[in-house]
Design an enzyme around this catalytic site. Structure first.
Site, PDB file in Angstrom:
ATOM      1  N   ASN A   9      42.234 120.053  27.704  1.00  0.00           N
ATOM      2  CA  ASN A   9      41.466 121.148  28.110  1.00  0.00           C
ATOM      3  C   ASN A   9      41.563 121.130  29.344  1.00  0.00           C
ATOM      4  O   ASN A   9      40.406 120.482  30.485  1.00  0.00           O
ATOM      5  CB  ASN A   9      40.859 122.914  28.075  1.00  0.00           C
ATOM      6  CG  ASN A   9      40.449 123.184  29.005  1.00  0.00           C
ATOM      7  OD1 ASN A   9      41.100 123.859  29.757  1.00  0.00           O
ATOM      8  ND2 ASN A   9      39.472 124.326  28.686  1.00  0.00           N
ATOM      9  N   LYS A  11      41.368 122.804  32.441  1.00  0.00           N
ATOM     10  CA  LYS A  11      40.862 123.489  33.324  1.00  0.00           C
ATOM     11  C   LYS A  11      41.593 124.120  34.953  1.00  0.00           C
ATOM     12  O   LYS A  11      42.587 124.020  34.986  1.00  0.00           O
ATOM     13  CB  LYS A  11      39.085 123.213  33.619  1.00  0.00           C
ATOM     14  CG  LYS A  11      38.998 123.082  31.649  1.00  0.00           C
ATOM     15  CD  LYS A  11      37.520 123.482  31.541  1.00  0.00           C
ATOM     16  CE  LYS A  11      36.597 122.774  30.551  1.00  0.00           C
ATOM     17  NZ  LYS A  11      34.880 122.653  30.649  1.00  0.00           N
ATOM     18  N   HIS A  98      37.660 131.036  25.817  1.00  0.00           N
ATOM     19  CA  HIS A  98      37.016 129.736  26.185  1.00  0.00           C
ATOM     20  C   HIS A  98      35.568 130.039  26.564  1.00  0.00           C
ATOM     21  O   HIS A  98      35.571 131.758  27.255  1.00  0.00           O
ATOM     22  CB  HIS A  98      37.177 128.939  27.449  1.00  0.00           C
ATOM     23  CG  HIS A  98      37.427 127.636  27.923  1.00  0.00           C
ATOM     24  ND1 HIS A  98      35.557 127.549  28.537  1.00  0.00           N
ATOM     25  CD2 HIS A  98      37.179 126.089  26.958  1.00  0.00           C
ATOM     26  CE1 HIS A  98      35.681 126.357  28.706  1.00  0.00           C
ATOM     27  NE2 HIS A  98      36.385 125.721  28.295  1.00  0.00           N
ATOM     28  N   GLU A 100      34.122 129.617  30.122  1.00  0.00           N
ATOM     29  CA  GLU A 100      34.075 129.671  31.178  1.00  0.00           C
ATOM     30  C   GLU A 100      35.015 131.265  31.065  1.00  0.00           C
ATOM     31  O   GLU A 100      34.722 132.328  32.163  1.00  0.00           O
ATOM     32  CB  GLU A 100      34.772 128.894  31.670  1.00  0.00           C
ATOM     33  CG  GLU A 100      33.818 127.150  31.355  1.00  0.00           C
ATOM     34  CD  GLU A 100      34.690 126.145  31.619  1.00  0.00           C
ATOM     35  OE1 GLU A 100      35.510 126.155  31.719  1.00  0.00           O
ATOM     36  OE2 GLU A 100      34.229 125.523  31.449  1.00  0.00           O
ATOM     37  N   GLU A 170      32.055 125.219  20.944  1.00  0.00           N
ATOM     38  CA  GLU A 170      32.091 124.497  21.425  1.00  0.00           C
ATOM     39  C   GLU A 170      30.618 124.896  22.386  1.00  0.00           C
ATOM     40  O   GLU A 170      30.408 126.057  23.076  1.00  0.00           O
ATOM     41  CB  GLU A 170      32.992 124.485  23.158  1.00  0.00           C
ATOM     42  CG  GLU A 170      34.247 124.393  23.114  1.00  0.00           C
ATOM     43  CD  GLU A 170      35.365 123.954  23.988  1.00  0.00           C
ATOM     44  OE1 GLU A 170      36.039 123.313  24.686  1.00  0.00           O
ATOM     45  OE2 GLU A 170      35.447 124.928  24.601  1.00  0.00           O
ATOM     46  N   GLY A 176      31.140 119.941  30.267  1.00  0.00           N
ATOM     47  CA  GLY A 176      30.647 119.697  31.001  1.00  0.00           C
ATOM     48  C   GLY A 176      29.083 119.119  31.704  1.00  0.00           C
ATOM     49  O   GLY A 176      28.725 118.713  32.728  1.00  0.00           O
ATOM     50  N   SER A 216      31.768 117.634  26.127  1.00  0.00           N
ATOM     51  CA  SER A 216      31.310 117.048  26.772  1.00  0.00           C
ATOM     52  C   SER A 216      31.118 114.851  25.184  1.00  0.00           C
ATOM     53  O   SER A 216      31.358 114.413  25.250  1.00  0.00           O
ATOM     54  CB  SER A 216      29.751 116.551  26.783  1.00  0.00           C
ATOM     55  OG  SER A 216      29.273 116.763  27.894  1.00  0.00           O
TER      56      SER A 216
HETATM   57  P1  13P Z   1      34.099 119.048  28.682  1.00  0.00           P
HETATM   58  O1  13P Z   1      34.677 117.711  28.069  1.00  0.00           O
HETATM   59  O2  13P Z   1      34.574 118.752  29.857  1.00  0.00           O
HETATM   60  O3  13P Z   1      32.549 119.224  28.522  1.00  0.00           O
HETATM   61  O4  13P Z   1      35.157 120.168  28.259  1.00  0.00           O
HETATM   62  C1  13P Z   1      34.624 120.812  27.035  1.00  0.00           C
HETATM   63  C2  13P Z   1      35.765 122.527  26.957  1.00  0.00           C
HETATM   64  O5  13P Z   1      35.273 123.064  27.745  1.00  0.00           O
HETATM   65  C3  13P Z   1      36.479 122.246  26.537  1.00  0.00           C
HETATM   66  O6  13P Z   1      37.322 123.404  26.545  1.00  0.00           O
END
Ligand code: 13P
Length: 253
Positions: A9, A11, A98, A100, A170, A176, A216
């Site tokens: 992803n 982002k 997601h 976010e 997740e 992150g 992560s």
């Molecule tokens: P990270 O791997 O940067 O923690 O992000 C995970 C994520 O949100 C994947 O959709």
């Protein structure tokens, strides 16, 4: 046998040129290093999708996915991108729900149901995200919280429909932050999710659904997470922006 999926992803990262370099490197490494048993999915921002699809070319185990789609099929919805538009140029997957998007764009379980339905109707494979916040984890109510997200968004789907959905667990506190769920914590939640799916759709359907871990994940912790019986892959954020790391995660399977 469940599909093993490593999805990146991106982002809101990568310029157009950077995205092309990253894609070309991943496709080349996957070929050179004979990465055949794992499905790789690249989920770039919308403007990259077409060129990423082209650069993937004939690679049989690399696919392109979007990070979102509209809950509507078509019409006067300025700024939105529908599932049928994505499907019309060969997009295969779409990330839905997601954390976010739930947090910053106030996406509700109800809206996510509509998005999943749109994706399935267009022939896209949804990667449906769920996961708890740190507060909920610390209160010890993560399992009912995540089960509720699934029930409320997905349980009106038929068994045939849900079989086409990939779940991504997740935990928000691990996204992150550099703080990964331990392999035991991931396995515990993945098993609980699968049991919950089995309760509604039966064991055979639940056993066929891939459940990815996200938060992560990186080359140094991927092998341990991916070794767990109910962890069927990863949804990778930061580490998916580096071709070597992304491929090494997939290779650690
Ligand atoms: P990270 O791997 O940067 O923690 O992000 C995970 C994520 O949100 C994947 O959709």
């Amino acid at each position: 046998m469940r599909k093993k999926i490593i999805a990146g992803n991106w982002k809101m990262n990568m310029t157009y040129d950077e995205g092309q370099i990253l894609t070309s490197e991943i496709v080349q490494m996957a070929q050179d290093e004979q990465l055949k048993d794992v499905i790789l999915v690249l989920n770039p921002p919308f403007p990259h999708l077409h060129v990423v699809k082209k650069l993937i070319g004939g690679a049989s185990n690399v696919f392109v996915g979007a990070q979102n789609c509209s809950d509507k099929e078509s019409g006067a919805y300025t700024g939105e991108v529908s599932a049928p538009i994505l499907a019309s140029f060969g997009v295969s997957f779409v990330i839905i729900g997601h954390s976010e998007r739930r947090e910053y764009f106030e996406e509700t379980n109800e809206l996510l149901t509509e998005k999943v339905k749109q994706a399935l109707a267009a022939g896209l494979q949804p990667i449906f995200c769920c996961g708890e916040s740190l507060d909920i984890r610390e209160a010890g109510t993560h399992e009912p919280n995540v089960k509720y997200q699934l029930t409320d968004s997905l349980f009106e789907l038929s068994a045939e429909e849900i079989s086409k959905v990939t779940i991504a667990y997740e935990p928000i506190w691990a996204i992150g932050t550099g703080k990964t769920a331990s392999a035991e914590q991931a396995q515990e939640m993945h098993a609980a999710i699968r049991k919950h799916l089995a309760g509604k759709y039966g064991k055979e359907v639940a056993d066929s659904i891939s459940i990815l871990y996200g938060g992560s994940m990186k080359p140094s912790n991927a092998a341990e997470l991916l070794a767990k019986p109910d962890v069927d892959g990863g949804l990778i954020g930061g580490a998916s922006l580096k071709s070597r790391d992304f491929i090494d995660i997939a290779k650690s399977y």
